[in-house]
Design a protein around this motif. Structure first.
Motif, mmCIF file in Angstrom:
data_model
loop_
_atom_site.group_PDB
_atom_site.id
_atom_site.type_symbol
_atom_site.label_atom_id
_atom_site.label_comp_id
_atom_site.label_asym_id
_atom_site.label_seq_id
_atom_site.Cartn_x
_atom_site.Cartn_y
_atom_site.Cartn_z
ATOM 1 N N ASN A 39 0.824 -1.214 0.000
ATOM 2 C CA ASN A 39 0.000 0.000 0.000
ATOM 3 C C ASN A 39 0.857 1.262 0.000
ATOM 4 O O ASN A 39 0.540 2.233 -0.699
ATOM 5 C CB ASN A 39 -0.960 0.017 1.185
ATOM 6 C CG ASN A 39 -2.097 -0.964 1.010
ATOM 7 O OD1 ASN A 39 -2.368 -1.431 -0.093
ATOM 8 N ND2 ASN A 39 -2.760 -1.304 2.099
ATOM 9 N N PHE A 40 1.936 1.275 0.764
ATOM 10 C CA PHE A 40 2.800 2.454 0.781
ATOM 11 C C PHE A 40 3.568 2.594 -0.528
ATOM 12 O O PHE A 40 3.861 3.708 -0.958
ATOM 13 C CB PHE A 40 3.751 2.424 1.982
ATOM 14 C CG PHE A 40 3.073 2.768 3.280
ATOM 15 C CD1 PHE A 40 2.455 4.006 3.448
ATOM 16 C CD2 PHE A 40 3.023 1.860 4.315
ATOM 17 C CE1 PHE A 40 1.817 4.330 4.629
ATOM 18 C CE2 PHE A 40 2.380 2.177 5.507
ATOM 19 C CZ PHE A 40 1.783 3.420 5.668
ATOM 20 N N ALA A 41 3.883 1.471 -1.165
ATOM 21 C CA ALA A 41 4.532 1.543 -2.476
ATOM 22 C C ALA A 41 3.570 2.118 -3.516
ATOM 23 O O ALA A 41 3.955 2.944 -4.347
ATOM 24 C CB ALA A 41 5.009 0.165 -2.910
ATOM 25 N N ARG A 42 2.306 1.706 -3.458
ATOM 26 C CA ARG A 42 1.311 2.231 -4.399
ATOM 27 C C ARG A 42 1.025 3.706 -4.150
ATOM 28 O O ARG A 42 0.633 4.429 -5.066
ATOM 29 C CB ARG A 42 0.007 1.440 -4.275
ATOM 30 C CG ARG A 42 0.082 0.080 -4.919
ATOM 31 C CD ARG A 42 -1.230 -0.648 -4.824
ATOM 32 N NE ARG A 42 -1.147 -1.951 -5.500
ATOM 33 C CZ ARG A 42 -1.811 -3.026 -5.138
ATOM 34 N NH1 ARG A 42 -2.634 -2.977 -4.110
ATOM 35 N NH2 ARG A 42 -1.675 -4.158 -5.803
ATOM 36 N N ALA A 43 1.203 4.155 -2.918
ATOM 37 C CA ALA A 43 0.930 5.552 -2.582
ATOM 38 C C ALA A 43 2.011 6.498 -3.110
ATOM 39 O O ALA A 43 1.779 7.708 -3.175
ATOM 40 C CB ALA A 43 0.800 5.722 -1.071
ATOM 41 N N ARG A 44 3.169 5.964 -3.466
ATOM 42 C CA ARG A 44 4.229 6.807 -4.022
ATOM 43 C C ARG A 44 3.848 7.193 -5.446
ATOM 44 O O ARG A 44 3.819 6.354 -6.340
ATOM 45 C CB ARG A 44 5.565 6.067 -4.036
ATOM 46 C CG ARG A 44 6.120 5.812 -2.664
ATOM 47 C CD ARG A 44 7.483 5.174 -2.761
ATOM 48 N NE ARG A 44 7.975 4.846 -1.443
ATOM 49 C CZ ARG A 44 9.245 4.679 -1.140
ATOM 50 N NH1 ARG A 44 10.156 4.795 -2.074
ATOM 51 N NH2 ARG A 44 9.607 4.383 0.080
ATOM 52 N N THR B 237 5.311 1.233 -10.052
ATOM 53 C CA THR B 237 5.059 0.375 -8.887
ATOM 54 C C THR B 237 6.252 -0.521 -8.586
ATOM 55 O O THR B 237 6.583 -0.758 -7.422
ATOM 56 C CB THR B 237 3.808 -0.490 -9.125
ATOM 57 O OG1 THR B 237 2.730 0.350 -9.509
ATOM 58 C CG2 THR B 237 3.414 -1.239 -7.871
ATOM 59 N N MET B 238 6.895 -1.010 -9.637
ATOM 60 C CA MET B 238 8.047 -1.886 -9.456
ATOM 61 C C MET B 238 9.162 -1.179 -8.678
ATOM 62 O O MET B 238 9.703 -1.719 -7.713
ATOM 63 C CB MET B 238 8.554 -2.299 -10.844
ATOM 64 C CG MET B 238 9.647 -3.301 -10.868
ATOM 65 S SD MET B 238 10.268 -3.578 -12.542
ATOM 66 C CE MET B 238 8.787 -3.775 -13.494
ATOM 67 N N GLN B 239 9.484 0.052 -9.087
ATOM 68 C CA GLN B 239 10.529 0.828 -8.414
ATOM 69 C C GLN B 239 10.115 1.186 -6.985
ATOM 70 O O GLN B 239 10.916 1.102 -6.048
ATOM 71 C CB GLN B 239 10.802 2.124 -9.193
ATOM 72 C CG GLN B 239 11.347 1.912 -10.582
ATOM 73 C CD GLN B 239 12.810 1.516 -10.556
ATOM 74 O OE1 GLN B 239 13.516 1.776 -9.587
ATOM 75 N NE2 GLN B 239 13.251 0.857 -11.612
ATOM 76 N N ALA B 240 8.851 1.591 -6.826
ATOM 77 C CA ALA B 240 8.358 1.994 -5.508
ATOM 78 C C ALA B 240 8.379 0.820 -4.539
ATOM 79 O O ALA B 240 8.776 0.959 -3.375
ATOM 80 C CB ALA B 240 6.952 2.558 -5.623
ATOM 81 N N LEU B 241 7.967 -0.358 -5.023
ATOM 82 C CA LEU B 241 7.962 -1.546 -4.169
ATOM 83 C C LEU B 241 9.382 -1.959 -3.787
ATOM 84 O O LEU B 241 9.653 -2.329 -2.640
ATOM 85 C CB LEU B 241 7.235 -2.695 -4.867
ATOM 86 C CG LEU B 241 6.976 -3.931 -4.030
ATOM 87 C CD1 LEU B 241 6.145 -3.600 -2.799
ATOM 88 C CD2 LEU B 241 6.260 -4.988 -4.860
ATOM 89 N N ALA B 242 10.290 -1.865 -4.750
ATOM 90 C CA ALA B 242 11.693 -2.181 -4.467
ATOM 91 C C ALA B 242 12.242 -1.248 -3.397
ATOM 92 O O ALA B 242 12.921 -1.694 -2.456
ATOM 93 C CB ALA B 242 12.526 -2.090 -5.740
ATOM 94 N N SER B 243 11.938 0.037 -3.513
ATOM 95 C CA SER B 243 12.407 1.012 -2.519
ATOM 96 C C SER B 243 11.806 0.723 -1.149
ATOM 97 O O SER B 243 12.502 0.780 -0.128
ATOM 98 C CB SER B 243 12.032 2.430 -2.943
ATOM 99 O OG SER B 243 12.637 2.751 -4.159
ATOM 100 N N GLU B 244 10.520 0.421 -1.124
ATOM 101 C CA GLU B 244 9.838 0.154 0.147
ATOM 102 C C GLU B 244 10.420 -1.089 0.826
ATOM 103 O O GLU B 244 10.659 -1.091 2.039
ATOM 104 C CB GLU B 244 8.342 -0.022 -0.109
ATOM 105 C CG GLU B 244 7.482 0.120 1.111
ATOM 106 C CD GLU B 244 7.505 1.509 1.720
ATOM 107 O OE1 GLU B 244 7.614 1.585 2.968
ATOM 108 O OE2 GLU B 244 7.415 2.491 0.997
ATOM 109 N N ILE B 245 10.653 -2.140 0.061
ATOM 110 C CA ILE B 245 11.222 -3.374 0.618
ATOM 111 C C ILE B 245 12.636 -3.124 1.132
ATOM 112 O O ILE B 245 12.995 -3.554 2.235
ATOM 113 C CB ILE B 245 11.204 -4.504 -0.439
ATOM 114 C CG1 ILE B 245 9.773 -4.932 -0.725
ATOM 115 C CG2 ILE B 245 12.026 -5.695 0.026
ATOM 116 C CD1 ILE B 245 9.628 -5.851 -1.919
#
Length: 157
Positions: free
Chosen positions: A107-112, A117-125
């Protein structure tokens, strides 16, 4: 709620590329509208970005560390007693810990905004594995709420 019997827990098959159940659960959590191949592309792409960012470290280890770091140990649940509603701190079951950790990171990755989404999820993880980021902040907020309502722990059901 069904009156017949308790639903049996299905076993989750590991994913095809890494052979990991955690990755498989992540894919299922990211998936929306039944588009599993899109969810797989997002997850696998994010893991590749993590591999490039971290260098030699296996991205599955980073993903596992991130999930373990974000997992909440306590949460509050509403309990109604004599006309008043109390926030009662409860321990979180193991399966729910994993589900919440993954859901918060996604959810926080999608909020960026403005980032794929791929980059945001990688950053969040990656941030979660380092002990920072929005998902860690959310976990700390949940723990603070449980600590603040420790006085109502005797109302546990």
């Amino acid at each position: 709620m069904s009156r017949r019997r308790r639903a049996s827990k299905r076993s989750i098959n590991p994913d095809a590329r890494y052979g990991s159940v955690v990755v498989s659960r992540f894919i299922s959590t990211v998936m929306s509208g039944g588009k599993k191949s899109t969810a797989e592309n997002i997850i696998y792409g994010a893991l590749e970005v993590i591999r490039e960012k971290s260098g030699t470290v296996d991205p599955i280890d980073i993903l596992q560390k991130a999930v373990d770091t974000v997992k909440p140990r306590l949460e509050v649940k509403s309990r109604r007693v004599g006309g008043a509603t109390y926030q009662v701190p409860m321990e979180v079951p193991h399966e729910r810990q994993h589900a919440l950790a993954m859901r918060w990171m996604i959810n926080f990755a999608r909020a960026r905004k403005g980032v794929p989404t791929m980059q945001a999820l990688a950053s969040e993880i990656y941030e979660a594995s380092q002990g920072q980021g929005n998902a860690i902040k959310k976990r700390d907020d949940v723990h603070k709420m449980a600590q603040a309502n420790k006085a109502f722990a005797h109302l546990r059901f």
